[in-house]
Design a protein around this motif. Structure first.
Motif, PDB file in Angstrom:
ATOM      1  N   ALA A  78       0.821  -1.209   0.000  1.00  0.00           N
ATOM      2  CA  ALA A  78       0.000   0.000   0.000  1.00  0.00           C
ATOM      3  C   ALA A  78       0.853   1.256   0.000  1.00  0.00           C
ATOM      4  O   ALA A  78       0.505   2.262  -0.651  1.00  0.00           O
ATOM      5  N   HIS A  79       1.993   1.234   0.684  1.00  0.00           N
ATOM      6  CA  HIS A  79       2.869   2.410   0.723  1.00  0.00           C
ATOM      7  C   HIS A  79       3.492   2.663  -0.651  1.00  0.00           C
ATOM      8  O   HIS A  79       3.604   3.816  -1.094  1.00  0.00           O
ATOM      9  N   ALA A  80       3.883   1.581  -1.321  1.00  0.00           N
ATOM     10  CA  ALA A  80       4.477   1.733  -2.648  1.00  0.00           C
ATOM     11  C   ALA A  80       3.448   2.211  -3.663  1.00  0.00           C
ATOM     12  O   ALA A  80       3.762   3.015  -4.545  1.00  0.00           O
ATOM     13  N   ILE A  81       2.211   1.745  -3.539  1.00  0.00           N
ATOM     14  CA  ILE A  81       1.174   2.157  -4.493  1.00  0.00           C
ATOM     15  C   ILE A  81       0.862   3.632  -4.339  1.00  0.00           C
ATOM     16  O   ILE A  81       0.602   4.332  -5.333  1.00  0.00           O
ATOM     17  N   SER A  82       0.901   4.142  -3.115  1.00  0.00           N
ATOM     18  CA  SER A  82       0.682   5.581  -2.933  1.00  0.00           C
ATOM     19  C   SER A  82       1.780   6.399  -3.601  1.00  0.00           C
ATOM     20  O   SER A  82       1.517   7.478  -4.160  1.00  0.00           O
ATOM     21  N   CYS A  83       3.032   5.880  -3.600  1.00  0.00           N
ATOM     22  CA  CYS A  83       4.131   6.577  -4.287  1.00  0.00           C
ATOM     23  C   CYS A  83       3.987   6.465  -5.804  1.00  0.00           C
ATOM     24  O   CYS A  83       4.268   7.425  -6.533  1.00  0.00           O
ATOM     25  N   LEU A  84       3.547   5.303  -6.290  1.00  0.00           N
ATOM     26  CA  LEU A  84       3.348   5.125  -7.725  1.00  0.00           C
ATOM     27  C   LEU A  84       2.212   6.010  -8.234  1.00  0.00           C
ATOM     28  O   LEU A  84       2.265   6.513  -9.367  1.00  0.00           O
ATOM     29  N   ARG A  85       1.208   6.220  -7.419  1.00  0.00           N
ATOM     30  CA  ARG A  85       0.137   7.145  -7.795  1.00  0.00           C
ATOM     31  C   ARG A  85       0.666   8.564  -7.929  1.00  0.00           C
ATOM     32  O   ARG A  85       0.268   9.320  -8.822  1.00  0.00           O
ATOM     33  N   HIS A  86       1.580   8.936  -7.047  1.00  0.00           N
ATOM     34  CA  HIS A  86       2.159  10.289  -7.096  1.00  0.00           C
ATOM     35  C   HIS A  86       2.938  10.501  -8.381  1.00  0.00           C
ATOM     36  O   HIS A  86       2.951  11.612  -8.939  1.00  0.00           O
ATOM     37  N   GLU A  87       3.578   9.421  -8.877  1.00  0.00           N
ATOM     38  CA  GLU A  87       4.371   9.509 -10.098  1.00  0.00           C
ATOM     39  C   GLU A  87       3.583   9.114 -11.345  1.00  0.00           C
ATOM     40  O   GLU A  87       4.174   9.028 -12.431  1.00  0.00           O
ATOM     41  N   ARG A  88       2.268   8.877 -11.198  1.00  0.00           N
ATOM     42  CA  ARG A  88       1.404   8.493 -12.327  1.00  0.00           C
ATOM     43  C   ARG A  88       1.892   7.214 -13.014  1.00  0.00           C
ATOM     44  O   ARG A  88       1.946   7.107 -14.233  1.00  0.00           O
TER      45      ARG A  88
END
Length: 225
Positions: A78-88
């Motif tokens: 979940a933490h990595a997905i939030s970062c991937l969302r930030h980078e589109r």
């Protein structure tokens, strides 16, 4: 042979997309949990993620997170997905290739051809294959078979077990428990059948006392031995 055929049909008919369905299900669950995470970029793909009262350091280039879920499974947490969302970046794009349907088809892509009947086999002049030689074990061999958990051995020999029979309480008569676990007995409450039997006696003899037996000379005195 049937298993390989079934697995090949699953990919074409039931599975949709590039990722296997079980992996996609786990990824979707992590995506839902990512709604509680707040990612703050630090540069070069490194983020500080705040998840409720905890914070984690995530490196999306190295595919690492301090919770170690991404490191162990290869599925973004979940933490990595939030970062991937930030980078589109789509989370499915960072999954390992072993979780793809292409790798799945490579594993089950080989066909196992059926075997002909035994009567059509060619006879060859080879050594006959025999079963391994029996080796006697150390100790006395067992003479009786191992009993199942629901089997019992009575004093008069084997007896019919009560496996599957519903027990009834001897105190209150209800099913599902015994006298030891009866709640009425622990609370000191008389069961309904005992109270119904006791009512006629109480009505015939108010106060719960039995009438004294009379003799010609007067009441009979009870003697204690």
């Amino acid at each position: 042979m049937t298993r390989h055929y079934t697995k090949q049909k699953e990919v074409g008919k039931e599975w949709l997309g590039h990722t296997c369905p079980k992996i996609r299900k786990k990824l979707n669950k992590n995506t839902e949990w990512a709604s509680t995470c707040y990612a703050m970029p630090s540069g070069e793909g490194i983020f500080q993620v705040q998840d409720r009262d905890y914070q984690f350091i995530v490196d999306i280039k190295e595919k690492k997170c301090e919770c170690r879920r991404w490191d162990l499974t290869g599925i973004p947490c979940a933490h990595a997905i939030s970062c991937l969302r930030h980078e589109r970046v789509a989370p499915e794009s960072v999954l390992p290739e072993c979780y793809s349907t292409t790798s799945y088809l490579l594993a089950y892509g080989q066909h196992i051809r059926p075997c002909r009947d035994k009567s059509t086999w060619d006879k060859v002049a080879a050594t006959e294959i025999l079963p391994p030689i029996y080796d006697k074990k150390v100790g006395r061999p067992p003479k009786s078979r191992k009993k199942q958990p629901h089997e019992f051995q009575g004093p008069q020999g084997p007896r019919l077990s009560k496996h599957g029979v519903t027990m009834h309480c001897r105190y209150c008569g209800d099913a599902g428990h015994n006298k030891k676990g009866c709640t009425l007995r622990k609370a000191g409450v008389l069961p309904p059948r005992q109270t119904s039997n006791a009512q006629p006696e109480e009505q015939a003899h108010p106060g719960g006392r039995q009438p004294e037996q009379m003799d010609d000379d007067g009441p009979i005195q009870s003697q204690v031995y």
